[in-house]
Scaffold this motif. Structure first.
Motif, PDB file in Angstrom:
ATOM      1  N   TYR A  59      35.547   1.561 -80.699  1.00  0.00           N
ATOM      2  CA  TYR A  59      34.663   0.324 -80.827  1.00  0.00           C
ATOM      3  C   TYR A  59      34.101  -0.087 -79.478  1.00  0.00           C
ATOM      4  O   TYR A  59      32.650  -0.243 -79.583  1.00  0.00           O
ATOM      5  N   ALA A  60      34.528  -0.070 -78.442  1.00  0.00           N
ATOM      6  CA  ALA A  60      34.270  -0.441 -76.937  1.00  0.00           C
ATOM      7  C   ALA A  60      33.210   0.685 -76.655  1.00  0.00           C
ATOM      8  O   ALA A  60      32.019   0.238 -75.950  1.00  0.00           O
ATOM      9  N   ASN A  61      33.446   1.836 -76.822  1.00  0.00           N
ATOM     10  CA  ASN A  61      32.520   2.886 -76.481  1.00  0.00           C
ATOM     11  C   ASN A  61      31.207   2.842 -77.239  1.00  0.00           C
ATOM     12  O   ASN A  61      30.297   3.200 -76.898  1.00  0.00           O
ATOM     13  N   ALA A  62      31.324   2.543 -78.825  1.00  0.00           N
ATOM     14  CA  ALA A  62      30.039   2.296 -79.550  1.00  0.00           C
ATOM     15  C   ALA A  62      29.141   1.229 -78.924  1.00  0.00           C
ATOM     16  O   ALA A  62      27.877   1.397 -78.992  1.00  0.00           O
ATOM     17  N   LYS A  63      29.948   0.021 -78.521  1.00  0.00           N
ATOM     18  CA  LYS A  63      29.140  -0.950 -78.016  1.00  0.00           C
ATOM     19  C   LYS A  63      28.404  -0.792 -76.600  1.00  0.00           C
ATOM     20  O   LYS A  63      27.460  -1.011 -76.201  1.00  0.00           O
ATOM     21  N   HIS A  64      29.089   0.027 -75.747  1.00  0.00           N
ATOM     22  CA  HIS A  64      28.467   0.783 -74.449  1.00  0.00           C
ATOM     23  C   HIS A  64      27.419   1.378 -74.763  1.00  0.00           C
ATOM     24  O   HIS A  64      26.324   1.229 -74.198  1.00  0.00           O
ATOM     25  N   LYS A  65      27.304   2.351 -75.890  1.00  0.00           N
ATOM     26  CA  LYS A  65      26.308   3.070 -76.107  1.00  0.00           C
ATOM     27  C   LYS A  65      25.202   2.267 -76.753  1.00  0.00           C
ATOM     28  O   LYS A  65      23.871   2.648 -76.363  1.00  0.00           O
ATOM     29  N   MET A  66      25.620   1.551 -77.464  1.00  0.00           N
ATOM     30  CA  MET A  66      24.166   0.393 -77.811  1.00  0.00           C
ATOM     31  C   MET A  66      23.702  -0.275 -76.727  1.00  0.00           C
ATOM     32  O   MET A  66      22.428  -0.418 -76.633  1.00  0.00           O
ATOM     33  N   GLU A  67      24.591  -0.886 -75.889  1.00  0.00           N
ATOM     34  CA  GLU A  67      23.894  -1.521 -74.538  1.00  0.00           C
ATOM     35  C   GLU A  67      22.902  -0.406 -73.807  1.00  0.00           C
ATOM     36  O   GLU A  67      21.774  -0.903 -73.493  1.00  0.00           O
ATOM     37  N   GLN A  68      23.445   0.622 -73.517  1.00  0.00           N
ATOM     38  CA  GLN A  68      22.806   1.734 -73.079  1.00  0.00           C
ATOM     39  C   GLN A  68      21.257   2.025 -73.599  1.00  0.00           C
ATOM     40  O   GLN A  68      20.207   2.108 -73.157  1.00  0.00           O
TER      41      GLN A  68
ATOM     42  N   LEU B 140      18.967  -1.190 -73.798  1.00  0.00           N
ATOM     43  CA  LEU B 140      18.256  -1.459 -72.440  1.00  0.00           C
ATOM     44  C   LEU B 140      17.072  -0.566 -72.290  1.00  0.00           C
ATOM     45  O   LEU B 140      16.007  -0.834 -71.457  1.00  0.00           O
ATOM     46  N   ALA B 141      17.208   0.667 -72.536  1.00  0.00           N
ATOM     47  CA  ALA B 141      16.428   1.721 -72.213  1.00  0.00           C
ATOM     48  C   ALA B 141      15.109   1.708 -73.023  1.00  0.00           C
ATOM     49  O   ALA B 141      14.323   1.835 -72.541  1.00  0.00           O
ATOM     50  N   GLN B 142      15.304   1.281 -74.358  1.00  0.00           N
ATOM     51  CA  GLN B 142      14.141   0.818 -75.242  1.00  0.00           C
ATOM     52  C   GLN B 142      13.500  -0.320 -74.692  1.00  0.00           C
ATOM     53  O   GLN B 142      12.227  -0.421 -74.666  1.00  0.00           O
TER      54      GLN B 142
END
Length: 283
Positions: free
Chosen positions: A126-135, A138-140
Protein backbone atom coordinates in the motif's frame (compact mmCIF):
# COMPACT_ATOMS: atom_id res chain seq x y z
CA UNK A 1 -18.80 30.17 -6.06
CA UNK A 2 -17.45 27.59 -3.60
CA UNK A 3 -13.76 27.94 -2.78
CA UNK A 4 -13.34 24.17 -2.48
CA UNK A 5 -14.31 21.03 -4.35
CA UNK A 6 -13.98 17.67 -2.61
CA UNK A 7 -14.06 14.75 -5.00
CA UNK A 8 -13.19 11.12 -5.59
CA UNK A 9 -13.78 9.45 -2.25
CA UNK A 10 -16.41 11.82 -0.87
CA UNK A 11 -18.53 8.80 0.07
CA UNK A 12 -15.61 6.68 1.31
CA UNK A 13 -14.67 6.17 4.96
CA UNK A 14 -12.67 9.40 5.36
CA UNK A 15 -14.92 11.33 2.97
CA UNK A 16 -18.10 10.42 4.80
CA UNK A 17 -16.55 11.31 8.15
CA UNK A 18 -15.29 14.58 6.68
CA UNK A 19 -18.72 15.52 5.33
CA UNK A 20 -20.21 14.92 8.76
CA UNK A 21 -17.48 16.98 10.43
CA UNK A 22 -17.73 19.83 7.94
CA UNK A 23 -21.37 20.36 8.86
CA UNK A 24 -20.44 21.42 12.41
CA UNK A 25 -17.55 23.73 11.53
CA UNK A 26 -17.91 27.39 10.67
CA UNK A 27 -16.42 26.75 7.23
CA UNK A 28 -18.34 27.38 4.02
CA UNK A 29 -19.80 24.24 2.47
CA UNK A 30 -17.63 22.90 -0.36
CA UNK A 31 -18.91 21.22 -3.50
CA UNK A 32 -18.93 17.44 -3.17
CA UNK A 33 -18.22 15.07 -6.06
CA UNK A 34 -18.37 11.28 -5.67
CA UNK A 35 -18.21 8.17 -7.78
CA UNK A 36 -21.73 7.18 -6.70
CA UNK A 37 -24.85 9.22 -6.03
CA UNK A 38 -25.73 10.04 -2.42
CA UNK A 39 -27.60 12.78 -0.56
CA UNK A 40 -25.57 16.00 -0.54
CA UNK A 41 -23.42 15.04 -3.53
CA UNK A 42 -23.23 17.80 -6.15
CA UNK A 43 -21.67 15.82 -8.99
CA UNK A 44 -21.33 12.11 -9.77
CA UNK A 45 -18.24 10.99 -11.70
CA UNK A 46 -16.72 7.52 -11.50
CA UNK A 47 -13.17 8.68 -12.39
CA UNK A 48 -12.84 6.02 -15.10
CA UNK A 49 -14.50 8.08 -17.85
CA UNK A 50 -13.76 11.60 -19.11
CA UNK A 51 -14.94 14.10 -16.49
CA UNK A 52 -18.29 15.76 -17.14
CA UNK A 53 -18.54 19.52 -17.55
CA UNK A 54 -18.69 21.17 -14.15
CA UNK A 55 -18.48 24.96 -14.55
CA UNK A 56 -19.48 25.50 -10.91
CA UNK A 57 -15.98 24.35 -9.90
CA UNK A 58 -14.07 26.91 -11.96
CA UNK A 59 -11.42 28.67 -9.86
CA UNK A 60 -12.01 26.52 -6.79
CA UNK A 61 -9.26 24.48 -5.17
CA UNK A 62 -9.83 20.74 -5.38
CA UNK A 63 -9.14 18.00 -2.88
CA UNK A 64 -8.98 14.45 -4.22
CA UNK A 65 -9.81 11.92 -1.51
CA UNK A 66 -9.88 8.93 -3.87
CA UNK A 67 -7.68 5.95 -3.21
CA UNK A 68 -7.57 2.19 -3.01
CA UNK A 69 -6.72 0.71 0.38
CA UNK A 70 -5.54 -2.84 1.15
CA UNK A 71 -8.20 -5.44 0.52
CA UNK A 72 -10.43 -3.07 -1.43
CA UNK A 73 -9.11 -3.39 -4.96
CA UNK A 74 -6.00 -3.07 -7.12
CA UNK A 75 -3.51 -0.87 -5.29
CA UNK A 76 -1.96 0.15 -8.62
CA UNK A 77 -5.17 2.07 -9.30
CA UNK A 78 -3.97 4.76 -6.89
CA UNK A 79 -1.80 6.12 -9.70
CA UNK A 80 -4.66 6.00 -12.22
CA UNK A 81 -7.07 7.79 -9.88
CA UNK A 82 -4.64 10.58 -9.02
CA UNK A 83 -3.77 11.27 -12.66
CA UNK A 84 -7.46 11.25 -13.59
CA UNK A 85 -8.12 13.74 -10.79
CA UNK A 86 -5.43 16.05 -12.12
CA UNK A 87 -6.81 15.91 -15.67
CA UNK A 88 -10.28 16.72 -14.34
CA UNK A 89 -8.87 19.58 -12.27
CA UNK A 90 -7.33 21.00 -15.43
CA UNK A 91 -10.58 20.69 -17.41
CA UNK A 92 -12.63 22.23 -14.60
CA UNK A 93 -10.23 25.15 -14.26
CA UNK A 94 -9.31 24.46 -10.64
CA UNK A 95 -6.75 26.81 -9.14
CA UNK A 96 -4.91 24.07 -7.22
CA UNK A 97 -5.24 20.36 -6.52
CA UNK A 98 -4.59 18.66 -3.19
CA UNK A 99 -4.30 14.87 -3.37
CA UNK A 100 -4.44 12.72 -0.26
CA UNK A 101 -1.53 10.34 0.23
CA UNK A 102 -0.47 8.57 3.41
CA UNK A 103 2.09 8.92 6.16
CA UNK A 104 2.75 5.19 5.68
CA UNK A 105 5.16 6.00 2.86
CA UNK A 106 7.74 6.96 5.53
CA UNK A 107 7.75 3.43 6.93
CA UNK A 108 8.62 3.25 10.62
CA UNK A 109 9.99 6.46 12.14
CA UNK A 110 11.86 7.03 15.34
CA UNK A 111 10.21 8.80 18.27
CA UNK A 112 11.36 12.10 16.74
CA UNK A 113 8.94 13.13 13.97
CA UNK A 114 9.87 13.13 10.28
CA UNK A 115 9.51 16.13 7.99
CA UNK A 116 8.44 16.24 4.36
CA UNK A 117 12.12 16.29 3.38
CA UNK A 118 12.61 12.77 4.77
CA UNK A 119 13.08 10.22 2.00
CA UNK A 120 10.12 7.82 1.75
CA UNK A 121 10.79 4.23 2.83
CA UNK A 122 7.60 2.34 1.95
CA UNK A 123 7.63 -1.08 3.57
CA UNK A 124 4.35 -2.59 2.34
CA UNK A 125 2.45 -2.74 -0.98
CA UNK A 126 0.00 0.00 0.00
CA UNK A 127 2.72 2.47 0.96
CA UNK A 128 4.67 1.59 -2.17
CA UNK A 129 1.57 2.21 -4.34
CA UNK A 130 1.02 5.59 -2.74
CA UNK A 131 4.67 6.51 -3.24
CA UNK A 132 4.37 5.69 -6.94
CA UNK A 133 1.18 7.74 -7.05
CA UNK A 134 2.97 10.77 -5.61
CA UNK A 135 5.81 10.50 -8.11
CA UNK A 136 3.51 10.15 -11.14
CA UNK A 137 1.22 12.95 -10.00
CA UNK A 138 3.97 15.47 -9.30
CA UNK A 139 5.58 14.65 -12.66
CA UNK A 140 2.28 15.28 -14.47
CA UNK A 141 1.69 18.50 -12.53
CA UNK A 142 5.14 19.73 -13.59
CA UNK A 143 3.94 19.60 -17.19
CA UNK A 144 0.38 20.95 -16.86
CA UNK A 145 -1.81 23.07 -14.58
CA UNK A 146 -3.07 23.13 -11.94
CA UNK A 147 -0.26 22.95 -9.38
CA UNK A 148 -0.47 20.09 -6.89
CA UNK A 149 0.13 19.54 -3.20
CA UNK A 150 0.41 15.97 -1.92
CA UNK A 151 -1.09 15.59 1.56
CA UNK A 152 0.68 12.88 3.57
CA UNK A 153 -2.18 12.22 5.92
CA UNK A 154 -1.69 10.79 9.38
CA UNK A 155 -4.21 8.49 11.07
CA UNK A 156 -7.71 9.99 11.04
CA UNK A 157 -9.63 9.53 14.28
CA UNK A 158 -12.74 7.52 13.49
CA UNK A 159 -11.43 6.17 10.18
CA UNK A 160 -8.31 4.29 11.29
CA UNK A 161 -7.09 1.95 14.00
CA UNK A 162 -7.64 1.53 16.86
CA UNK A 163 -10.83 3.58 16.52
CA UNK A 164 -12.42 1.24 13.99
CA UNK A 165 -11.97 -1.88 16.13
CA UNK A 166 -13.24 -0.06 19.19
CA UNK A 167 -16.27 1.37 17.36
CA UNK A 168 -17.11 -2.05 15.92
CA UNK A 169 -16.75 -3.73 19.32
CA UNK A 170 -13.96 -6.10 18.28
CA UNK A 171 -11.49 -7.64 20.71
CA UNK A 172 -8.40 -5.46 20.77
CA UNK A 173 -4.76 -6.34 21.09
CA UNK A 174 -1.87 -3.92 20.86
CA UNK A 175 1.73 -4.76 20.05
CA UNK A 176 4.03 -4.31 23.04
CA UNK A 177 7.57 -3.25 22.18
CA UNK A 178 10.81 -3.54 24.09
CA UNK A 179 10.23 -0.36 26.09
CA UNK A 180 6.93 -1.72 27.41
CA UNK A 181 4.83 0.66 25.30
CA UNK A 182 2.54 0.07 22.33
CA UNK A 183 2.20 1.80 18.95
CA UNK A 184 2.18 5.57 18.72
CA UNK A 185 0.89 7.54 15.75
CA UNK A 186 0.33 11.06 14.48
CA UNK A 187 -3.44 11.52 14.35
CA UNK A 188 -5.84 14.19 13.26
CA UNK A 189 -9.45 14.45 14.35
CA UNK A 190 -12.33 14.88 11.88
CA UNK A 191 -12.92 18.50 12.85
CA UNK A 192 -9.21 19.23 12.59
CA UNK A 193 -9.08 17.69 9.14
CA UNK A 194 -12.07 19.77 8.00
CA UNK A 195 -10.45 22.93 9.35
CA UNK A 196 -7.11 22.13 7.70
CA UNK A 197 -8.68 21.44 4.30
CA UNK A 198 -10.79 24.57 4.56
CA UNK A 199 -7.71 26.64 5.36
CA UNK A 200 -5.55 25.09 2.66
CA UNK A 201 -8.17 25.44 -0.08
CA UNK A 202 -8.77 29.02 1.03
CA UNK A 203 -5.07 29.81 0.65
CA UNK A 204 -5.04 28.21 -2.81
CA UNK A 205 -8.25 29.98 -3.85
CA UNK A 206 -6.59 33.27 -2.86
CA UNK A 207 -3.60 32.48 -5.08
CA UNK A 208 -1.05 31.77 -2.35
CA UNK A 209 1.92 29.60 -3.22
CA UNK A 210 1.84 26.22 -1.49
CA UNK A 211 4.43 23.44 -1.12
CA UNK A 212 4.47 20.25 -3.20
CA UNK A 213 4.18 18.04 -0.11
CA UNK A 214 2.59 18.56 3.31
CA UNK A 215 2.38 16.33 6.35
CA UNK A 216 -1.16 16.56 7.72
CA UNK A 217 -1.71 15.68 11.37
CA UNK A 218 -2.01 17.32 14.75
CA UNK A 219 1.34 18.42 16.19
CA UNK A 220 1.29 15.95 19.10
CA UNK A 221 1.28 12.17 18.48
CA UNK A 222 -0.78 9.83 20.66
CA UNK A 223 -0.22 6.29 21.87
CA UNK A 224 -2.93 3.84 20.83
CA UNK A 225 -3.23 2.69 24.44
CA UNK A 226 -4.15 6.26 25.45
CA UNK A 227 -6.72 6.40 22.64
CA UNK A 228 -8.34 3.19 23.86
CA UNK A 229 -8.35 4.47 27.42
CA UNK A 230 -10.13 7.65 26.26
CA UNK A 231 -12.63 5.47 24.37
CA UNK A 232 -13.11 3.41 27.56
CA UNK A 233 -12.41 0.25 25.57
CA UNK A 234 -10.78 -2.86 27.02
CA UNK A 235 -7.70 -4.27 25.34
CA UNK A 236 -4.59 -6.32 26.04
CA UNK A 237 -0.97 -6.36 24.94
CA UNK A 238 0.60 -8.98 22.71
CA UNK A 239 4.33 -9.27 21.89
CA UNK A 240 5.26 -7.16 18.87
CA UNK A 241 6.41 -9.09 15.82
CA UNK A 242 9.57 -8.23 13.86
CA UNK A 243 7.65 -6.15 11.28
CA UNK A 244 5.54 -4.21 13.78
CA UNK A 245 5.82 -0.42 13.64
CA UNK A 246 6.02 1.38 16.98
CA UNK A 247 6.36 5.00 15.88
CA UNK A 248 4.95 6.84 12.90
CA UNK A 249 5.34 10.46 13.92
CA UNK A 250 4.99 13.42 11.56
CA UNK A 251 6.67 16.81 11.82
CA UNK A 252 3.89 19.30 11.07
CA UNK A 253 5.95 22.50 11.28
CA UNK A 254 5.22 23.29 7.63
CA UNK A 255 1.47 22.78 8.05
CA UNK A 256 1.32 24.84 11.25
CA UNK A 257 3.05 27.74 9.50
CA UNK A 258 0.30 27.79 6.86
CA UNK A 259 -2.75 27.19 9.06
CA UNK A 260 -1.69 27.52 12.71
CA UNK A 261 -3.86 25.62 15.17
CA UNK A 262 -6.27 24.27 12.58
CA UNK A 263 -5.26 20.63 13.10
CA UNK A 264 -5.98 20.69 16.83
CA UNK A 265 -3.77 19.23 19.55
CA UNK A 266 -3.83 15.50 18.87
CA UNK A 267 -4.14 14.24 22.44
CA UNK A 268 -6.16 11.07 22.83
CA UNK A 269 -8.83 12.89 24.82
CA UNK A 270 -9.14 15.66 22.22
CA UNK A 271 -9.41 13.16 19.37
CA UNK A 272 -12.18 11.22 21.08
CA UNK A 273 -14.02 14.43 21.97
CA UNK A 274 -13.87 15.53 18.32
CA UNK A 275 -15.19 12.22 17.11
CA UNK A 276 -18.08 12.30 19.58
CA UNK A 277 -19.03 15.82 18.50
CA UNK A 278 -19.55 14.78 14.85
CA UNK A 279 -23.12 13.94 13.71
CA UNK A 280 -23.82 10.28 12.97
CA UNK A 281 -24.87 11.01 9.40
CA UNK A 282 -23.87 13.51 6.72
CA UNK A 283 -26.36 16.30 5.98
Amino acid sequence: MAAALMFGGATGRVGHLLRRAWSVTAADRPLWCARTAAPGIDLVWDMTTPPPAFPAAGGAAGVCLAGVTPGRGDLAANVTLALAAHRAASEWGLSHLFVVSTSAIYGATERDPVSEDTAPRPVNPYANAKHKMEQALLAQAAEADPPVTVLRLGNVAGASQPFLNAIEGEALRLDRFGDGHGPSRSYIGPLGLARVLNALTGHAFAGHRLPDVLNVAAPQPAEMAAVLAALETSWEFTPAGPDAVQFLHLDTTRLEAICPGAAGHGTAEALVAELRSVPRSAP
